[in-house]
Design an enzyme around this catalytic site. Sequence first.
Site, PDB file in Angstrom:
ATOM      1  N   ARG A 290       0.959  -1.612   0.039  1.00 18.56           N
ATOM      2  CA  ARG A 290       0.022   0.450  -0.005  1.00 18.56           C
ATOM      3  C   ARG A 290       0.827   1.499  -0.094  1.00 18.56           C
ATOM      4  O   ARG A 290       1.675   1.273  -0.137  1.00 18.56           O
ATOM      5  CB  ARG A 290      -0.777   0.308   1.245  1.00 18.56           C
ATOM      6  CG  ARG A 290       0.108   0.118   2.608  1.00 18.56           C
ATOM      7  CD  ARG A 290      -1.177   0.076   4.373  1.00 18.56           C
ATOM      8  NE  ARG A 290      -1.202  -1.922   3.815  1.00 18.56           N
ATOM      9  CZ  ARG A 290      -2.659  -2.171   3.490  1.00 18.56           C
ATOM     10  NH1 ARG A 290      -3.701  -1.222   3.166  1.00 18.56           N
ATOM     11  NH2 ARG A 290      -2.746  -3.086   3.600  1.00 18.56           N
TER      12      ARG A 290
ATOM     13  N   VAL B 214       0.171   5.872   7.919  1.00 16.44           N
ATOM     14  CA  VAL B 214       1.180   5.552   7.326  1.00 16.44           C
ATOM     15  C   VAL B 214       0.378   4.733   5.569  1.00 16.44           C
ATOM     16  O   VAL B 214       1.240   4.754   5.111  1.00 16.44           O
ATOM     17  CB  VAL B 214       1.336   4.167   8.546  1.00 16.44           C
ATOM     18  CG1 VAL B 214       2.387   2.968   8.025  1.00 16.44           C
ATOM     19  CG2 VAL B 214       1.640   4.359  10.223  1.00 16.44           C
ATOM     20  N   GLU B 215      -0.883   4.331   6.151  1.00 15.97           N
ATOM     21  CA  GLU B 215      -1.237   3.121   4.981  1.00 15.97           C
ATOM     22  C   GLU B 215      -1.635   4.236   3.730  1.00 15.97           C
ATOM     23  O   GLU B 215      -1.621   3.841   3.013  1.00 15.97           O
ATOM     24  CB  GLU B 215      -3.203   3.022   6.146  1.00 15.97           C
ATOM     25  CG  GLU B 215      -2.835   2.645   6.842  1.00 15.97           C
ATOM     26  CD  GLU B 215      -2.200   0.123   6.107  1.00 15.97           C
ATOM     27  OE1 GLU B 215      -2.591   0.483   4.449  1.00 15.97           O
ATOM     28  OE2 GLU B 215      -1.729  -0.553   6.253  1.00 15.97           O
ATOM     29  N   SER B 216      -2.054   5.672   4.254  1.00 15.86           N
ATOM     30  CA  SER B 216      -2.334   6.574   2.873  1.00 15.86           C
ATOM     31  C   SER B 216      -1.630   7.716   2.372  1.00 15.86           C
ATOM     32  O   SER B 216      -1.875   8.237   1.738  1.00 15.86           O
ATOM     33  CB  SER B 216      -3.868   6.677   2.552  1.00 15.86           C
ATOM     34  OG  SER B 216      -4.365   7.369   3.882  1.00 15.86           O
TER      35      SER B 216
ATOM     36  N   TYR C  81       6.466  -1.774   9.339  1.00 15.02           N
ATOM     37  CA  TYR C  81       5.324  -1.308   9.606  1.00 15.02           C
ATOM     38  C   TYR C  81       4.988  -0.976  10.595  1.00 15.02           C
ATOM     39  O   TYR C  81       4.526   0.415  11.111  1.00 15.02           O
ATOM     40  CB  TYR C  81       4.457  -1.882   9.072  1.00 15.02           C
ATOM     41  CG  TYR C  81       3.013  -1.540   8.781  1.00 15.02           C
ATOM     42  CD1 TYR C  81       2.285  -0.617   7.894  1.00 15.02           C
ATOM     43  CD2 TYR C  81       2.074  -1.701   9.897  1.00 15.02           C
ATOM     44  CE1 TYR C  81       1.336  -0.818   7.701  1.00 15.02           C
ATOM     45  CE2 TYR C  81       0.635  -1.391  10.048  1.00 15.02           C
ATOM     46  CZ  TYR C  81       0.185  -1.084   8.904  1.00 15.02           C
ATOM     47  OH  TYR C  81      -0.950  -0.402   8.787  1.00 15.02           O
TER      48      TYR C  81
END
Length: 484
Positions: A4, A134-136, A238
């Site tokens: 991602r 962190v994701e997007s 992560y």
Amino acid sequence: MKIRITTALSGLFVFASTYFVGISQTYAQTDSSTIVTSSDSTIIEAEKIEEAIVKEQPQSSSADDLIAKRLKALQNEVPLVYNAKIKGFIDYFTVRNARYALVMERRKRVYFPTFEEILKTQKVPEEIKYLAIVESGLNAKAVSPAGAAGLWQFMTFTGKEYGLKQDEFLDERLDPEKATVAACRYLTTLYNTFSDWELALASYNCGPGNVRRAIRKSGYKKTFWQIYDYLPRETRSYVPQFVALTYVMNHMGDHGIVADSIEYPIAFDTISVNQYFDMFTFSELLNICPDDMRKLNPAIKKGVLNGAYSYKIRVPVDRMAEFYLNRVDILDACGKEVPRDNVPANASAIRTTTTSPATTASTQKIYYTVKSGDALGTIASKYHVTITDIKRWNKLSSNTIRVGQRLIIYKKVSSSSSSSSKTTTTAKSTTGSKPATPSVYYVKPGDSLWTISQKYPGLSVDKIKQLNGLKNNSIKVGQKLILI
């Protein structure tokens, strides 16, 4: 969720000589308001940077002690340990790529209030809101090459499993509220599986199967740091990034990072529609910036809904009064299909309801000569079409028209009355009749005193002004006028 947009580090440096190029590439990605993509090697490159930083920095100092104390003070339910791995990422986000932290500080007010409310309702730790960074990178339209989408980067199957509708017109993975609820439900499931928030986060990234495999290989150890060496390389970085960004978002001021601008959410209300709906026509009729409508409704992929199900549209709250004053006319106009790029023809045919043959419409081409006081809005209202329709039919680049100009109008006529439409048109020219005058009238977009007076028999501009105590011809949309 694997592969991602993790911290938008794609294309950054490993060696100091390429540092400034890397920063410019990163900012170009993170500051985009459109769909963002990332490369599969993103997290691997980030780990190389982290390892290089760890080797360069002393492992113990008063600064380290201070950061460790700050993390301990921030810790709620999710462990926020401090070690060389996390130190490397804190250094990265406060020194080497402080610009990224600035962008996140700029955006967080748009989404964090929503996150906090939903996290509380779903009984998920509030600090999980930093996971969306962190994701997007807090980009609601972020999409990875693998197909993960939205603020929480749901894959197609997982999104559907957690109730996020996805079809040709709608992708609820991009809806901030619905995707956050789904993320909370998924994370709760993962936490209940491992009884550990660090492992729940790790499995959100790489899947619970990979975490179970790492546990087995480690000799059935129980914590993230004990199974660290057996996890996929992406996942090893992560969780440390989550911890580092949790720290940075709370202490960036202590590192001399100050936001240069701030984004705020658009105040909105909702309307429920269960018909074919064109968001661009809606924006035009209510004078709403199309970009604002797209920001409020990122899940509507192509700007239209096909009417197969009811859906709540977010509308800027300051336009709601005008919408309710003209609700029927506006929804009628938004229900007419306008050819648009990436929208299939006859999109409204894909519906759950059927149309009665008596209401099936045919199109009649007519010519309209512009009169004094006319505006595209009044002409569109008269023939129950949209301003966009008229501009497209007549190849107009703006809303400007002139007296005497001849316009093509494609008027819809119901099949049940089409046989008598010519007779009706002829009768109009001989009788010159107007509809009965109502007692009150609410001003619509494009109205003027002259155009209102032309709609009703025996009504003049002076009479309207006299009845309403008007000193000039100025009127505004939504204004109530007495006509009798």
